[in-house]
Design a protein around this motif. Structure first.
Motif, PDB file in Angstrom:
ATOM      1  N   PRO A  32      91.332  19.364  39.921  1.00 20.91           N
ATOM      2  CA  PRO A  32      91.011  19.576  41.339  1.00 20.91           C
ATOM      3  C   PRO A  32      91.610  18.485  42.197  1.00 20.91           C
ATOM      4  CG  PRO A  32      89.118  18.702  40.160  1.00 20.91           C
ATOM      5  CD  PRO A  32      90.155  19.005  39.127  1.00 20.91           C
ATOM      6  N   PRO A  33      92.055  18.829  43.398  1.00 18.58           N
ATOM      7  CA  PRO A  33      92.565  17.795  44.308  1.00 18.58           C
ATOM      8  C   PRO A  33      91.422  16.922  44.794  1.00 18.58           C
ATOM      9  CG  PRO A  33      92.399  19.903  45.434  1.00 18.58           C
ATOM     10  CD  PRO A  33      92.077  20.170  43.991  1.00 18.58           C
ATOM     11  N   ALA A  34      91.759  15.769  45.299  1.00 21.07           N
ATOM     12  CA  ALA A  34      90.736  14.880  45.857  1.00 21.07           C
ATOM     13  C   ALA A  34      90.048  15.568  47.027  1.00 21.07           C
ATOM     14  CB  ALA A  34      91.377  13.575  46.311  1.00 21.07           C
ATOM     15  N   LEU A  35      88.750  15.337  47.156  1.00 21.81           N
ATOM     16  CA  LEU A  35      87.996  15.942  48.241  1.00 21.81           C
ATOM     17  C   LEU A  35      88.389  15.325  49.584  1.00 21.81           C
ATOM     18  CD1 LEU A  35      84.494  16.072  46.520  1.00 21.81           C
ATOM     19  CD2 LEU A  35      85.915  18.026  47.126  1.00 21.81           C
ATOM     20  N   ARG A  36      88.507  16.163  50.583  1.00 24.39           N
ATOM     21  CA  ARG A  36      88.822  15.715  51.932  1.00 24.39           C
ATOM     22  C   ARG A  36      87.575  15.888  52.785  1.00 24.39           C
ATOM     23  NH1 ARG A  36      94.317  18.506  53.870  1.00 24.39           N
ATOM     24  NH2 ARG A  36      93.905  17.050  55.603  1.00 24.39           N
ATOM     25  N   PHE A  37      86.924  14.781  53.084  1.00 22.93           N
ATOM     26  CA  PHE A  37      85.649  14.815  53.791  1.00 22.93           C
ATOM     27  C   PHE A  37      85.851  14.820  55.300  1.00 22.93           C
ATOM     28  CE2 PHE A  37      84.253  13.357  49.636  1.00 22.93           C
ATOM     29  CZ  PHE A  37      83.045  14.027  49.483  1.00 22.93           C
ATOM     30  N   GLY A  38      84.947  15.542  55.959  1.00 21.28           N
ATOM     31  CA  GLY A  38      84.964  15.609  57.417  1.00 21.28           C
ATOM     32  C   GLY A  38      83.583  15.929  57.936  1.00 21.28           C
ATOM     33  N   ALA A  39      83.527  16.682  59.015  1.00 23.38           N
ATOM     34  CA  ALA A  39      82.254  17.002  59.650  1.00 23.38           C
ATOM     35  C   ALA A  39      81.440  17.952  58.772  1.00 23.38           C
ATOM     36  CB  ALA A  39      82.499  17.629  61.016  1.00 23.38           C
ATOM     37  N   CYS A  40      80.112  17.892  58.941  1.00 22.62           N
ATOM     38  CA  CYS A  40      79.188  18.734  58.182  1.00 22.62           C
ATOM     39  C   CYS A  40      78.671  19.873  59.051  1.00 22.62           C
ATOM     40  CB  CYS A  40      77.995  17.911  57.695  1.00 22.62           C
ATOM     41  SG  CYS A  40      78.388  16.740  56.386  1.00 22.62           S
ATOM     42  N   PRO A  41      78.203  20.955  58.431  1.00 18.82           N
ATOM     43  CA  PRO A  41      77.559  22.015  59.213  1.00 18.82           C
ATOM     44  C   PRO A  41      76.244  21.536  59.806  1.00 18.82           C
ATOM     45  CG  PRO A  41      77.389  22.451  56.853  1.00 18.82           C
ATOM     46  CD  PRO A  41      78.302  21.287  57.004  1.00 18.82           C
ATOM     47  N   ASP A  42      75.725  22.319  60.754  1.00 14.99           N
ATOM     48  CA  ASP A  42      74.511  21.925  61.467  1.00 14.99           C
ATOM     49  C   ASP A  42      73.298  21.841  60.545  1.00 14.99           C
ATOM     50  OD1 ASP A  42      75.968  21.812  63.791  1.00 14.99           O
ATOM     51  OD2 ASP A  42      75.395  23.824  64.463  1.00 14.99           O
ATOM     52  N   SER A  43      73.333  22.501  59.401  1.00 12.54           N
ATOM     53  CA  SER A  43      72.190  22.492  58.486  1.00 12.54           C
ATOM     54  C   SER A  43      71.989  21.141  57.814  1.00 12.54           C
ATOM     55  CB  SER A  43      72.372  23.571  57.400  1.00 12.54           C
ATOM     56  OG  SER A  43      73.568  23.329  56.660  1.00 12.54           O
ATOM     57  N   VAL A  44      72.960  20.248  57.933  1.00 12.39           N
ATOM     58  CA  VAL A  44      72.873  18.922  57.317  1.00 12.39           C
ATOM     59  C   VAL A  44      72.433  17.910  58.366  1.00 12.39           C
ATOM     60  CG1 VAL A  44      74.115  17.124  56.050  1.00 12.39           C
ATOM     61  CG2 VAL A  44      74.686  19.536  55.689  1.00 12.39           C
ATOM     62  N   PRO A  45      71.281  17.265  58.194  1.00 12.38           N
ATOM     63  CA  PRO A  45      70.811  16.300  59.193  1.00 12.38           C
ATOM     64  C   PRO A  45      71.617  15.012  59.148  1.00 12.38           C
ATOM     65  CG  PRO A  45      69.346  16.288  57.305  1.00 12.38           C
ATOM     66  CD  PRO A  45      70.332  17.395  57.059  1.00 12.38           C
ATOM     67  N   ARG A  52      76.380   7.510  57.866  1.00 15.67           N
ATOM     68  CA  ARG A  52      76.775   8.844  58.296  1.00 15.67           C
ATOM     69  C   ARG A  52      76.998   9.724  57.086  1.00 15.67           C
ATOM     70  NH1 ARG A  52      82.397   9.931  58.544  1.00 15.67           N
ATOM     71  NH2 ARG A  52      83.700   8.216  57.775  1.00 15.67           N
ATOM     72  N   VAL A  53      76.866  11.007  57.283  1.00 14.41           N
ATOM     73  CA  VAL A  53      77.088  11.975  56.227  1.00 14.41           C
ATOM     74  C   VAL A  53      78.389  12.712  56.520  1.00 14.41           C
ATOM     75  CG1 VAL A  53      75.717  13.745  57.434  1.00 14.41           C
ATOM     76  CG2 VAL A  53      76.081  13.920  54.949  1.00 14.41           C
ATOM     77  N   GLU A  54      79.118  13.009  55.478  1.00 13.52           N
ATOM     78  CA  GLU A  54      80.378  13.731  55.602  1.00 13.52           C
ATOM     79  C   GLU A  54      80.424  14.829  54.562  1.00 13.52           C
ATOM     80  OE1 GLU A  54      83.321  10.719  55.147  1.00 13.52           O
ATOM     81  OE2 GLU A  54      82.458   9.934  53.299  1.00 13.52           O
ATOM     82  N   CYS A  55      81.185  15.880  54.838  1.00 10.81           N
ATOM     83  CA  CYS A  55      81.187  17.061  53.971  1.00 10.81           C
ATOM     84  C   CYS A  55      82.608  17.483  53.625  1.00 10.81           C
ATOM     85  CB  CYS A  55      80.445  18.228  54.634  1.00 10.81           C
ATOM     86  SG  CYS A  55      78.664  17.945  54.808  1.00 10.81           S
TER      87      CYS A  55
END
Length: 496
Positions: A32-45, A52-55
């Motif tokens: 698998p390629p490395a994960l590319r993290f960014g903004a999270c959906p609204d369901s994630v507080p 900060r949380v990233e998705c």
């Protein structure tokens, strides 16, 4: 022709024979390629600042046995470790249970409860298992009338009601087959364990460190069975145990009866506070009056099925007992069911997804019961108590499942490093005997039991320093207790 030529000809012939006689090696999924993290959906507080949380999303095969086939995406979340680089121990995957629980927001909510040393040491990684939340969510439509309001009485009494009950299970299985179709056999714990290892690889980690609660313990044990040499520090909390799902559901239904009796006694002990009686028998009579009246005349689509779901939820955590007792009293006093209704919407999209994924996973994990076994076990349970709580009997629908798994999910491995198991002595949702049974499949592992406790979920949940300190030492320093540990629990709560 020389002997050397003869040998060369023979070797060539053998090579040609081998090439045609042996099947080709199965295709392997590309790394698998490395994960590319960014903004999270609204369901994630959002976690408290400055954290900060990233998705991110990870593409995985629908069927890991055929990695070149269709793919689905797994939603992943991350809150980075707050400590220095020297304190860092890697990534800690977390799962909240179910099957069907969404793990994407769990990276935030569970991390907030973890000991500070663990938060400083680990990036906490949440993920929605396949079929759940943002990871190719499952849907089973009406699920045999499960979402009807009010629902049919979930405890069949007599042959006619038993036949109707079995027919609803068949309809549920048919609805899931119609909705899931080709995905039906692939939403299994074993496939999710493969997804976990893909997340590990995409994060660039050598081993998987993991905290799994309830069903998460079963998922962790399945990962260990498949990837013992990729297993890092694992905490399996409120352990399901090495049973078929249907057998586990039956065990749970009997444990709930014991817990409900404890609730009746506790409520009677605070008789002046709750007004339901000063003996366990009196509280039980009040409880049965509530259920019988709701069965005769539901209130605003709240009937016996909805009542049993509320009781099931309350029995699992002692801090909910006062609310249940107050709800019983309020209904008997003025006919209102407001105090009995859960805060979550059972018919909402998240609940529908949870209920669908729960059945899809359980029925993909191993063989189901026969209809005769279901009826026999219900009758046996009703001989123990005529009015049981059967809400957790989800695997009964596997009797009519359209895809029968060829084998049971394998759990544990003697090749894995020691893991830590945690149990509450009187947990009615995952009885402690499951932890003792799984421990035998994990040589060198240790079990921490919270004595005199009656709730589901222990580590970073019950606020017990003995449990939390031992688990934190294992996760951060790798310290395995020399023997199994027993920690003093809180006992039953005082009435607020």
């Amino acid at each position: 022709m020389t002997a050397r030529v003869h040998r060369r000809a023979l070797l060539c012939a053998l090579a040609a024979l081998t090439a045609t006689a042996l099947p080709a090696a199965p295709a392997r999924a590309a790394p698998p390629p490395a994960l590319r993290f960014g903004a999270c959906p609204d369901s994630v507080p959002d976690p408290p600042a400055p954290e900060r949380v990233e998705c991110a999303r990870l593409s995985v095969p629908l069927d890991w046995a055929h990695p070149g086939g269709p793919h689905i995406e797994i939603a992943v979340s991350r809150v980075r470790a707050s400590g220095s680089p020297a304190e860092r121990r890697g990534s800690l995957l977390v799962n909240p249970g179910g099957p069907g629980g969404s793990g994407l927001p769990y990276a935030v909510t569970k991390r907030a409860k973890l000991p500070q040393s663990v938060r400083r040491a680990y990036d906490v990684i949440g993920f929605d298992p396949r079929g759940v939340g943002k990871s190719a969510p499952a849907d089973c439509g009406p699920m045999g009338g499960l979402f009807d309001s009010p629902g049919a009485d979930p405890v069949p009494t007599g042959p006619v009601a038993e036949r109707t009950y079995l027919a609803s299970l068949r309809d549920l299985a048919d609805d899931c087959a119609a909705a899931a179709r080709d995905r039906l056999p692939h939403l299994s714990t074993e496939q999710t364990a493969r997804d976990m290892d893909a997340i590990r690889a995409a994060l660039g980690e050598r081993r998987t460190n993991f905290l799994g609660v309830s069903y998460g313990s079963y998922l962790g044990a399945a990962y260990i069975a498949r990837f013992p040499h990729h297993t890092g520090r694992m905490v399996l909390d409120s352990v399901v145990g090495p049973r078929d799902w249907y057998d586990f559901d039956v065990l749970q239904s009997r444990a709930l009866l014991r817990q409900r009796d404890t609730f009746f006694t506790w409520t009677a002990t605070h008789g002046d506070r709750f007004g339901l009686g000063h003996s366990a028998a009196a509280v039980r009579r009040a409880y049965l009056r509530v259920r019988e009246r709701l069965a005769e005349q539901p209130v605003q689509a709240f009937g016996p099925a909805e009542f049993d779901r509320a009781v099931y939820r309350a029995l699992g955590r002692t801090e909910r007992w006062a609310g249940l007792a107050d709800g019983l009293r309020t209904y008997l006093r003025d006919g209102s069911t407001d105090g009995l209704r859960p805060e979550t919407d059972f018919d909402g999209p998240a609940s529908r997804n949870y209920e669908a994924a729960n059945r899809l996973v359980k029925c993909a994990d191993g063989p189901g019961p026969t209809p005769r076994e279901i009826v026999t076990d219900i009758r046996r349970t009703r001989r123990i108590d005529p009015q049981p709580v059967l809400t957790g009997m989800e695997a009964s629908s596997c009797a009519y499942w359209h895809h029968r798994p060829a084998h049971r999910t394998r759990l544990g491995s003697p090749e894995a490093p020691p893991v830590l198991l945690v149990a509450s002595a009187h947990d009615p949702v995952t009885p402690a005997e499951g932890a003792r049974q799984l421990r035998r499949l994990l040589p060198g592992s240790r079990l921490i039991t919270l004595d005199n406790d009656y709730s589901h979920g222990v580590f970073a949940s019950r606020g017990n320093a003995c449990v939390d300190d031992n688990v934190a030492a294992y996760l951060v320093e790798g310290t395995v207790p020399p023997t199994d540990r027993r920690c003093a629990g809180p006992g039953l709560p005082e009435a607020p």
